[in-house]
Design an enzyme around this catalytic site. Structure first.
Site, PDB file in Angstrom:
ATOM      1  N   CYS A 333       2.001   6.031   2.509  1.00 19.57           N
ATOM      2  CA  CYS A 333       1.183   6.447   3.620  1.00 19.57           C
ATOM      3  C   CYS A 333       1.988   5.593   5.138  1.00 19.57           C
ATOM      4  O   CYS A 333       2.804   6.419   5.336  1.00 19.57           O
ATOM      5  CB  CYS A 333      -0.194   5.834   3.539  1.00 19.57           C
ATOM      6  N   HIS A 430      -2.285   7.601  -2.113  1.00 19.31           N
ATOM      7  CA  HIS A 430      -2.514   6.287  -2.535  1.00 19.31           C
ATOM      8  C   HIS A 430      -2.960   6.416  -3.977  1.00 19.31           C
ATOM      9  O   HIS A 430      -3.341   7.566  -4.217  1.00 19.31           O
ATOM     10  CB  HIS A 430      -3.871   5.580  -1.914  1.00 19.31           C
TER      11      HIS A 430
END
Length: 485
Positions: A333, A430
């Protein structure tokens, strides 16, 4: 009728989240329809709920403990700090804006409606709702308009149990001081207290219980020992990173620079559970270890700010040398965004610099944009040829030459990037390491057999263990009343 109980702490990090999870699992194991609820949470550790919005990961775990789908209504107000003075505000799973501390104080009365609406939704059809407070109700400067602690408890008429952390010392003063400082209206909501994180012979605290009772009149509902099983649960607050120790003599050292605005750091918990991995959190002022085989740059709530700090620590040079030595890098991310050539923020979404040079280890560039991606995802790792499940929570769009070598495919679309030499990988996904197959393939690429343990199963077993430990130490009469059918 739905029964409700609220755990409030004498301070932050006293263990409320784990106790709520344990009570939820204990109730679920006894056949009750139980739901967790937290009116307001402040955390950059967010989850995507089963109904598609953002909530604190602690409430996601508590829903797992309760054996029910997670919902945005379990955590209607989530504050995600972006700087020392300002936060992004998420209301019922969706971004509602940004505010500084004083601005947020003015907003709280307006947010109470959303909190009460969510509480009614969560309560409907439940036998028991276990509510978690935030911080301490004794912070009376925050009492006007409060929606996190006593303001909510008095409005919803939910009885309160205080939690004191004896491990940090001063628990008697914390409890008695809280009693002394609370206004009478709030004091009446408190039905008793729990002592948490006790080590040693519990009878040594008998005089302490008598002292608290003498000054407050509150009964003690249990002295909870240091719950060993809790160490196997994902952590909620980044403060735990300061307490983690190294495991020397293991096959692979994985280094994780601790960013100022680190987010979703529980991505790393499955690696910490691997017996052959020495997971090292690199704190400011320390270099990235030269013997690390893998460096993981985690998520960030302030990519540009953390990138500037990363460079100020000299970690950019450490990382370049690491890659030249043959080391590998994974960016997740915000960490993925940092690995590119450049990060721009033309609209000032992050509130700081509008552009900054990246670490230059991937041929990609990122531009921040107001649209936020929030979803659970099923993915296929192109690098390791395994299927996995994860989630996305991010702002910005990343593109460039290395995106032509995506690291994963998410729901049939390409995501992430892989460097030409295969040493540097980035992704917006994630939860990579939660996948046993992905974790096992990653370790195998380092010549290590691992990933055999079922991580999700181990978390579920830890919740059962926490519930069993609580059942053994909590006041029987209080517990029977709470869990009655």
């Amino acid at each position: 009728m739905t029964r409700r109980i609220m755990l409030q702490g004498t301070g932050s990090d006293v263990g409320k989240s784990v106790l709520v999870a344990g009570l939820c699992r204990l109730a679920a194991n006894q056949g009750l329809k139980v739901r967790p609820f937290k009116p307001q949470n402040m955390s950059n550790n967010a989850a995507v709920s089963d109904d598609g919005g953002e909530i604190g990961r602690a409430q996601w775990l508590q829903a797992l403990a309760a054996r029910v789908p997670s919902s945005v209504h379990m955590n209607p107000v989530l504050l995600k700090p972006q700087s020392d003075v300002g936060s992004q505000i998420v209301v019922q799973g969706k971004v509602a804006g940004q505010a500084r501390g004083r601005e947020y104080q003015a907003l709280k009365p307006k947010l109470l409606g959303a909190v009460m609406e969510s509480f009614e939704q969560i309560s409907a059809g439940a036998d028991l709702v276990v509510v978690e407070g935030a911080g301490s109700p004794a912070e009376i400067n925050l009492r006007p308009g409060d929606i996190a602690n006593m303001g909510f408890a008095t409005r919803a008429n939910v009885p309160v149990v205080l939690v004191g952390d004896i491990d940090r010392g001063g628990v008697i003063a914390s409890l008695v001081g809280t009693h002394a400082i609370l206004p009478e209206e709030d004091r009446r909501m408190v039905t008793g207290y729990l002592i948490n994180k006790f080590r040693g012979d519990v009878t040594l605290f008998d005089d302490g219980i008598a002292a608290v009772n003498r000054y407050t009149g509150w009964p003690c509902f249990g002295v909870v020992p240091w719950l060993k099983a809790a160490a196997r649960l994902p952590a909620e607050d980044s403060v735990v990173l300061e307490k983690l120790t190294r495991g020397e003599g293991r096959a692979l050292k994985v280094a994780v620079p601790v960013l100022s605005r680190i987010a979703n750091f529980d991505d790393l918990d499955p690696l910490a559970a691997e017996p052959e991995i020495d997971l090292v959190f690199v704190r400011p002022g320390s270099p990235i270890p030269v013997d690390a085989g893998l460096v993981v740059i985690p998520g960030s709530k302030s990519t540009i700010g953390d990138l500037i700090d990363f460079r100020a620590q000299g970690w950019d040079r450490d990382l370049e040398r690491h890659v030249r030595r043959g080391g590998r890098v994974i960016g997740i991310c915000g960490g993925y965004q940092m690995l590119g050539r450049r990060v721009t923020d033309p609209l000032g979404i992050e509130g700081g610099e509008r552009a900054v040079e990246g670490l230059g280890l991937l041929e990609v560039e990122t531009e921040m944009a107001p649209e936020k991606t929030v979803r659970n995802s099923r993915a296929w790792s192109l690098e390791h040829d395994v299927v996995l499940e994860g989630y996305e929570i991010h702002l910005g769009k990343t593109q460039g030459a290395d995106c032509g070598r995506p690291s994963v495919r998410i729901d049939n679309r390409a995501d992430g990037a892989l460097s030409a030499d295969g040493r540097v990988m980035g992704t917006y996904l994630h939860g990579l390491f939660t996948s046993d197959a992905y974790r096992g393939a990653l370790l195998k690429s380092f010549g290590i057999e691992g990933g055999a343990n079922n991580y999700r199963q181990s978390v579920d077993a830890a919740l059962d263990d926490v519930a069993n430990e609580l059942e053994a130490v909590l006041d029987r009469r209080w517990l029977d009343e709470l869990l009655r059918h």
